[in-house]
Design an enzyme around this catalytic site. Structure first.
Site, PDB file in Angstrom:
ATOM      1  CG  ASP A  89      -1.961   0.991   1.256  1.00 51.51           C
ATOM      2  OD1 ASP A  89      -1.991   1.788   0.306  1.00 51.51           O
ATOM      3  OD2 ASP A  89      -2.770   1.015   2.192  1.00 51.51           O
ATOM      4  CB  SER A  90       0.685   4.433  -1.827  1.00 43.70           C
ATOM      5  OG  SER A  90      -0.399   5.056  -1.166  1.00 43.70           O
ATOM      6  N   GLY A  92      -0.370   6.344   1.684  1.00 46.62           N
ATOM      7  CA  GLY A  92      -1.250   7.511   1.689  1.00 46.62           C
ATOM      8  C   GLY A  92      -2.281   7.475   2.797  1.00 46.62           C
ATOM      9  CG  PHE A  93      -5.848   4.692   4.801  1.00 48.73           C
ATOM     10  CD1 PHE A  93      -7.067   5.333   4.642  1.00 48.73           C
ATOM     11  CD2 PHE A  93      -5.674   3.891   5.918  1.00 48.73           C
ATOM     12  CE1 PHE A  93      -8.090   5.173   5.570  1.00 48.73           C
ATOM     13  CE2 PHE A  93      -6.688   3.723   6.856  1.00 48.73           C
ATOM     14  CZ  PHE A  93      -7.897   4.378   6.669  1.00 48.73           C
ATOM     15  CG  ASP A 143      -4.575   7.399  -2.527  1.00 50.72           C
ATOM     16  OD1 ASP A 143      -3.663   6.980  -1.795  1.00 50.72           O
ATOM     17  OD2 ASP A 143      -5.755   7.001  -2.434  1.00 50.72           O
ATOM     18  N   GLY A 221     -10.793   4.914  -0.310  1.00 48.36           N
ATOM     19  CA  GLY A 221     -11.683   5.816   0.414  1.00 48.36           C
ATOM     20  C   GLY A 221     -13.062   5.262   0.677  1.00 48.36           C
ATOM     21  CG  ASP A 271      -6.530  -4.620   1.913  1.00 49.60           C
ATOM     22  OD1 ASP A 271      -6.155  -4.184   3.017  1.00 49.60           O
ATOM     23  OD2 ASP A 271      -7.049  -3.877   1.059  1.00 49.60           O
ATOM     24  CB  CYS A 309     -12.825 -25.858   9.792  1.00 50.11           C
ATOM     25  SG  CYS A 309     -11.496 -24.688   9.437  1.00 50.11           S
ATOM     26  CB  CYS A 311      -8.023 -23.892   9.632  1.00 52.30           C
ATOM     27  SG  CYS A 311      -8.437 -24.030  11.382  1.00 52.30           S
ATOM     28  CB  CYS A 314     -10.715 -26.798  12.705  1.00 55.63           C
ATOM     29  SG  CYS A 314     -11.401 -25.209  13.212  1.00 55.63           S
ATOM     30  CG  HIS A 341     -10.820 -20.666  12.321  1.00 57.25           C
ATOM     31  ND1 HIS A 341     -11.262 -21.896  11.884  1.00 57.25           N
ATOM     32  CD2 HIS A 341     -11.897 -19.822  12.257  1.00 57.25           C
ATOM     33  CE1 HIS A 341     -12.549 -21.807  11.556  1.00 57.25           C
ATOM     34  NE2 HIS A 341     -12.960 -20.557  11.789  1.00 57.25           N
TER      35      HIS A 341
END
Length: 373
Positions: A89-90, A92-93, A143, A221, A271, A309, A311, A314, A341
């Site tokens: 991720d850049s 920015g956030f 951004d 955003g 994500d 499950c 995983c 489990c 999990h």
């Protein structure tokens, strides 16, 4: 190189070929902000639970340990022993959400580190340089992420600046990819669509950035305070103006229901910190809905988190009672089990989505999954 393999309505089943392997889409990227998944989950674990893409953050790695150090260590893949794709991720956030006393100028953003208070400057060129040092597979453009409740005039000016920054990002990445000492000369660049909850600004921005012929496009955003209905509306209105032959990434979203709704509207990449953050607090995803292991009803529950499950937790038969005890005793193992999990649940759901699209049965799968959840 991205190609659409199958479509059902607007939903896309595709694959993106990268220098670090092929990404089958739709895909959920497992969030390892500072080059690690919170909850003591290793890259060996990520392979075991079916992770395709790991996501790390430019801002956090620039602040600590420093991207120059990671470059000296051979890049992020080598640093964290991960040979599959990484998206960065850049930053920015994070600059806008974490940094105190920031000043936004045309050249970039001046701000103070949330770790030690030191003054930092980050603009489009700096963000590209940091991400080039990290050597990620996919870099995100720098951004501004305006608040979903910002006024229209502010959003319009912000988006215009984000477009100018994107042009600079593209130019700088092309330069960096030509340098002899670049770790990943095949680094891809995704641009970010902004515009808060204003349809016309979003659409106009999508049309503009689509002309830049980038490797992929993101919707930024969103999931920052607007309702789910507003988010779905923006996705529905905006995605048709982004190139169908390029991947579309919905940043920071979301719940299993959010993902199903967004896939239906043409989104490929996702994500979110939910599965890891919720896991660390004992909140677990199952096909019968979410459960909270802190509830007293699980004190003597011998069952695994979810019957059937596959995983690592489990399938080995660890009981809800035992994991609840670990969480209450603040043992790291409890958090680790829950995170494993939850990520397995998300990764498996994405496999199911791809299989349903392959079979032309996504609409039926979505309806059934939402009913069960």
């Amino acid at each position: 190189m991205y190609r659409v393999l199958k479509q059902e309505g607007r939903a896309k089943r595709g694959e993106l070929q990268t220098v670090h392997g092929v990404i089958q889409t739709p895909v959920f990227m497992n969030v390892g902000t500072a080059a690690a998944i919170k909850g003591a989950v290793s890259t060996d674990d990520l392979r075991q639970i079916g992770t395709q893409v790991e996501l790390s953050n430019t801002y956090h790695l620039h602040v600590r340990p420093g991207d120059a150090i990671i470059k000296k260590m051979g890049g992020l893949h080598k640093f964290m022993l991960w040979d599959k794709p990484i998206l960065t991720d850049s930053g920015g956030f994070q600059v806008f959400s974490l940094a105190s006393l920031r000043k936004i100028k045309e050249e970039g953003v001046y701000f103070q580190s949330h770790v030690d208070g030191r003054k930092i400057f980050m603009g489009p060129e700096e963000s590209m340089q940091i991400q080039s040092n990290l050597g990620s597979t996919i870099a995100m453009a720098f951004d501004e992420c305006p608040s979903s409740v910002a006024d229209r005039d502010y959003v319009r000016h912000s988006v215009e600046r984000t477009t100018r920054w994107l042009v600079r990002c593209k130019k700088e990445m092309e330069r960096l990819n030509r340098l002899e000492d670049t770790i990943n000369p095949n680094q891809l660049l995704f641009g970010i669509n902004q515009g808060a909850i204003f349809d016309d600004i979003r659409i106009s921005h999508a049309k503009q950035i689509a002309q830049l012929d980038l490797d992929g496009y993101a919707l930024g955003g969103l999931a920052v305070g607007e309702t789910h209905e507003q988010m779905y509306h923006i996705i529905e209105e905006t995605v048709p103006y982004l190139p169908v032959e390029k991947p579309v990434y919905l940043m920071g979203v979301g719940t299993p229901a959010n993902i199903l709704e967004a896939v239906e509207r043409g989104v490929d990449f996702f994500d979110c910190v939910y599965p890891t953050r919720n896991g660390r607090h004992g909140h677990l995803y199952t096909n019968q809905g979410k459960i909270n292991l802190f509830n007293a009803q699980y004190e003597l529950d011998e069952r695994p988190i979810e019957e059937g499950c596959g995983c690592p937790v489990c399938s080995r038969g660890y009981s809800r009672a035992y994991i609840r005890h670990l969480l209450k005793a603040k043992e790291m193992l409890g958090m680790r089990f829950c995170v494993l999990h939850n990520l397995y649940f998300y990764n498996t759901m994405m496999t199911e989505i791809r299989d349903a699209l392959d079979a032309g049965e996504f609409a039926a799968y979505k309806k059934k999954k939402l009913e069960r959840l």
